[in-house]
Design a protein around this motif. Sequence first.
Motif: not given
Length: 132
Positions: A15-16, A89-93
């Motif tokens: 996560p971010a 944030p980028y999708g789930e990660g």
Amino acid sequence: MPSDTAHPAERINRPAADVYAYVADPRHITDWAPGLGGEVEQIDGEWFVDTPGGQVKVEFAPPNDYGVLDHHVTFPNGDGFDNPLRVVPYGEGSEIVFSVRRTPGVSDADFARDTDAVAADLVRLKKILESS
């Protein structure tokens, strides 16, 4: 004419907020960016990295919820340089993006070397964060 800024980026499967917290802690700088220098120390509330050219002061943007990790580096001779750095944030990660700016007088080859070094640092950061 080549661009004066390059934007190496790396997707990280964390996560971010986790990436932000790790990178915002100056004690971790030389773990993921070892080419910057050696020991990191805090002196009178300010952060310094020992480099071959002397102590470099590193000041991050104030803590924020937007993933802004911009930092100002002050060299021993008093010259300074701003480094834009973001984690989003980028999708789930998340994705981390470092804007490498060419300073006056830097050759194409040296700019490419600097950009490649930052890209390698981001890969190292990804490995550290995804393995913990």
